[in-house]
Design a protein around this motif. Structure first.
Motif, short mmCIF file in Angstrom:
data_model
loop_
_atom_site.label_atom_id
_atom_site.label_comp_id
_atom_site.label_asym_id
_atom_site.label_seq_id
_atom_site.Cartn_x
_atom_site.Cartn_y
_atom_site.Cartn_z
N ILE A 32 0.83 -1.15 -0.10
CA ILE A 32 0.08 0.00 0.03
C ILE A 32 0.87 1.12 -0.08
CG2 ILE A 32 -1.88 1.50 1.35
CD1 ILE A 32 -2.48 -1.49 2.57
N LEU A 33 0.44 2.22 -0.68
CA LEU A 33 1.19 3.53 -1.08
C LEU A 33 0.46 4.66 -0.41
CD1 LEU A 33 3.79 5.24 -1.36
CD2 LEU A 33 3.23 5.22 -3.78
N ASN A 34 0.65 5.46 0.30
CA ASN A 34 -0.19 6.64 0.68
C ASN A 34 0.43 7.70 0.09
OD1 ASN A 34 -2.24 5.01 1.80
ND2 ASN A 34 -1.40 5.33 3.94
N ILE A 35 -0.06 8.47 -0.51
CA ILE A 35 0.59 9.96 -1.08
C ILE A 35 0.48 10.88 -0.15
CG2 ILE A 35 0.56 11.67 -3.20
CD1 ILE A 35 1.32 8.42 -3.82
N LEU A 36 1.52 11.25 0.44
CA LEU A 36 1.54 12.14 1.69
C LEU A 36 2.06 13.46 1.02
CD1 LEU A 36 2.77 9.84 4.30
CD2 LEU A 36 0.40 10.29 3.85
N SER A 37 2.65 14.24 1.92
CA SER A 37 3.16 15.50 1.50
C SER A 37 4.32 16.03 2.28
CB SER A 37 2.01 16.58 1.43
OG SER A 37 2.43 17.98 1.02
N VAL A 38 4.98 16.88 1.84
CA VAL A 38 6.00 17.80 2.75
C VAL A 38 5.06 18.38 3.85
CG1 VAL A 38 7.46 19.82 2.74
CG2 VAL A 38 7.60 18.15 1.15
N LEU A 39 3.74 18.74 3.45
CA LEU A 39 2.92 19.54 4.33
C LEU A 39 2.41 18.43 5.55
CD1 LEU A 39 1.14 22.11 2.08
CD2 LEU A 39 3.32 22.12 3.50
N SER A 40 2.86 17.21 5.48
CA SER A 40 2.58 16.20 6.45
C SER A 40 3.41 16.66 7.69
CB SER A 40 2.80 14.77 6.13
OG SER A 40 2.17 14.51 4.93
N PRO A 99 12.30 19.35 -1.54
CA PRO A 99 11.56 19.91 -0.19
C PRO A 99 11.16 18.84 0.63
CG PRO A 99 10.52 20.94 -2.12
CD PRO A 99 11.54 19.92 -2.78
N ALA A 100 11.10 17.67 0.27
CA ALA A 100 10.76 16.54 1.18
C ALA A 100 12.16 16.20 1.95
CB ALA A 100 10.22 15.20 0.37
N ARG A 101 13.28 15.93 1.00
CA ARG A 101 14.50 15.58 1.75
C ARG A 101 15.06 16.64 2.85
NH1 ARG A 101 14.91 13.42 -3.55
NH2 ARG A 101 15.47 15.34 -4.53
N GLN A 102 14.24 18.05 2.56
CA GLN A 102 14.91 19.04 3.43
C GLN A 102 14.02 18.95 4.62
OE1 GLN A 102 14.89 22.58 0.86
NE2 GLN A 102 16.50 21.94 -0.38
N ALA A 103 12.64 18.70 4.58
CA ALA A 103 11.92 18.85 5.80
C ALA A 103 11.95 17.65 6.59
CB ALA A 103 10.41 18.67 5.23
N GLN A 104 12.32 16.52 6.19
CA GLN A 104 12.49 15.39 7.12
C GLN A 104 13.50 15.75 8.21
OE1 GLN A 104 14.57 11.61 5.98
NE2 GLN A 104 12.69 10.63 6.56
N PRO A 105 14.80 15.71 7.80
CA PRO A 105 15.82 16.05 8.73
C PRO A 105 15.38 17.30 9.84
CG PRO A 105 16.78 16.93 6.77
CD PRO A 105 15.33 16.26 6.61
N ALA A 106 14.64 18.18 9.27
CA ALA A 106 14.17 19.67 10.09
C ALA A 106 13.27 19.41 11.34
CB ALA A 106 13.63 20.56 9.46
N LEU A 107 12.66 17.70 11.20
CA LEU A 107 11.67 17.55 12.21
C LEU A 107 12.53 17.34 13.59
CD1 LEU A 107 9.63 14.56 10.27
CD2 LEU A 107 8.78 16.82 11.20
N SER A 108 13.78 16.80 13.48
CA SER A 108 14.44 16.58 14.80
C SER A 108 14.96 17.82 15.38
CB SER A 108 15.36 15.51 14.49
OG SER A 108 16.49 16.18 13.65
N GLY A 109 14.81 18.98 14.76
CA GLY A 109 15.41 20.34 15.06
C GLY A 109 14.48 20.97 15.99
N GLY A 110 13.21 20.21 16.00
CA GLY A 110 12.03 20.97 16.97
C GLY A 110 11.47 22.04 16.15
N SER A 115 12.24 25.55 16.41
CA SER A 115 12.85 26.38 15.59
C SER A 115 13.41 26.28 14.33
CB SER A 115 14.03 26.88 16.66
OG SER A 115 14.84 25.37 17.05
N ALA A 116 13.75 24.92 14.23
CA ALA A 116 14.11 24.29 12.65
C ALA A 116 13.08 24.34 11.83
CB ALA A 116 14.90 23.05 12.95
N LEU A 117 11.68 24.20 12.10
CA LEU A 117 10.62 24.07 11.25
C LEU A 117 10.10 25.45 11.02
CD1 LEU A 117 8.99 20.87 12.51
CD2 LEU A 117 9.81 21.27 10.28
N TYR A 118 10.03 26.39 12.07
CA TYR A 118 9.43 27.37 11.88
C TYR A 118 10.48 28.64 12.49
CZ TYR A 118 5.44 24.23 11.70
OH TYR A 118 4.67 23.19 11.23
N PRO A 119 11.57 28.97 11.76
CA PRO A 119 12.60 29.95 12.21
C PRO A 119 11.89 31.41 12.53
CG PRO A 119 12.75 29.53 9.91
CD PRO A 119 11.79 28.46 10.53
N GLN A 120 10.68 31.67 11.98
CA GLN A 120 10.17 32.89 12.16
C GLN A 120 9.59 33.12 13.77
OE1 GLN A 120 8.89 30.37 10.64
NE2 GLN A 120 6.58 30.74 9.94
#
Length: 232
Positions: free
Chosen positions: A123-131, A212-223, A225-230
């Motif tokens: 089964i493949l679920n089409i997700l998103s960077v916005l997951s 975008p997906a490859r950049q977002a995944q490692p940012a998850l571990s940064g909390g 401040s990494a996901l929302y630097p603003q």
């Protein structure tokens, strides 16, 4: 996984990424059911159109009854209402959840027993960077995709013993009707379809389809401040 010996159901296969996925699978020799609310809109030679509205339990049950030989399910059907969580219409927010979360779950519940009975598959679920990261102007979509990601993780664990490998594809913007008004770099759906099908064939659990997906995944571990630097 030998996709040339597989029978695949693709939801939302009448346009966009769904149509590209169906075309890629057909090119690799798979048998393809192209699910769409209006099967007359499926114009892909070789595909088997099938009526399927993933938000309608009766439609999902009828599709499962009409097939029987599915070994791979791709949950691609989606919606994008562009709804803000604080000011948007609650019915639009419910639609996003009904489509991406409850709709995906409904289709999996209907077809997982069929896949198991046919010897297992994927089964493949089409997700998103916005997951993984949320934009306020698309808050309803982001929330629904995050829920679908959690669903994917749970199903991956539950269905493993039944011989079903559950994967998720994360991708940014694609050049489809769904985001035609968005001004941003967009991937070609045919390229993403090829990456997705390669991932299924390789037995991948998580498929990162673009930068975008490859950049977002490692940012998850940064909390936060990494996901929302603003945010300070």
């Amino acid at each position: 996984m030998d996709l040339s010996a597989s029978t695949v159901l693709v939801t939302g296969a009448n346009r966009g990424l769904g149509r590209a996925l169906a075309a890629e699978l057909l090119a690799r020799g798979a048998t393809v059911y192209a699910g769409a609310r209006n099967p007359a809109q499926v114009d892909l030679p070789g595909a088997k159109p099938i009526a399927l509205d993933i938000t309608d339990p009766a439609s999902v049950a009828a599709a499962a009854q009409a097939t029987g030989d599915v070994t791979v399910l791709i949950n691609n059907a989606g919606s994008a209402t562009g709804t803000d969580l604080l000011t948007g219409d609650l019915d639009n927010i419910r639609l996003e959840l009904d489509t991406h979360y409850y709709g995906t779950l409904s289709v999996v519940r209907a077809f997982a027993p069929q896949i198991t009975a046919n010897g297992g598959g994927a089964i493949l679920n089409i997700l998103s960077v916005l997951s993984w990261v949320s934009f306020p102007e698309h808050g309803a979509y982001c929330a629904a995709k995050s829920a679908q990601w959690s669903l994917t993780n749970a199903l991956r664990l539950q269905l493993a013993d039944q011989g079903i490998r559950v994967a998720g594809l994360h991708v940014g913007y694609m050049d489809t009707d769904m985001v035609r008004t968005v001004e941003a770099p967009k991937s070609d759906p045919a390229d993403i379809a090829r990456i997705a099908v390669d991932g299924i064939a390789a037995g991948a659990y998580e498929i990162l389809a673009d930068d975008p997906a490859r950049q977002a995944q490692p940012a998850l571990s940064g909390g936060v401040s990494a996901l929302y630097p603003q945010l300070h």
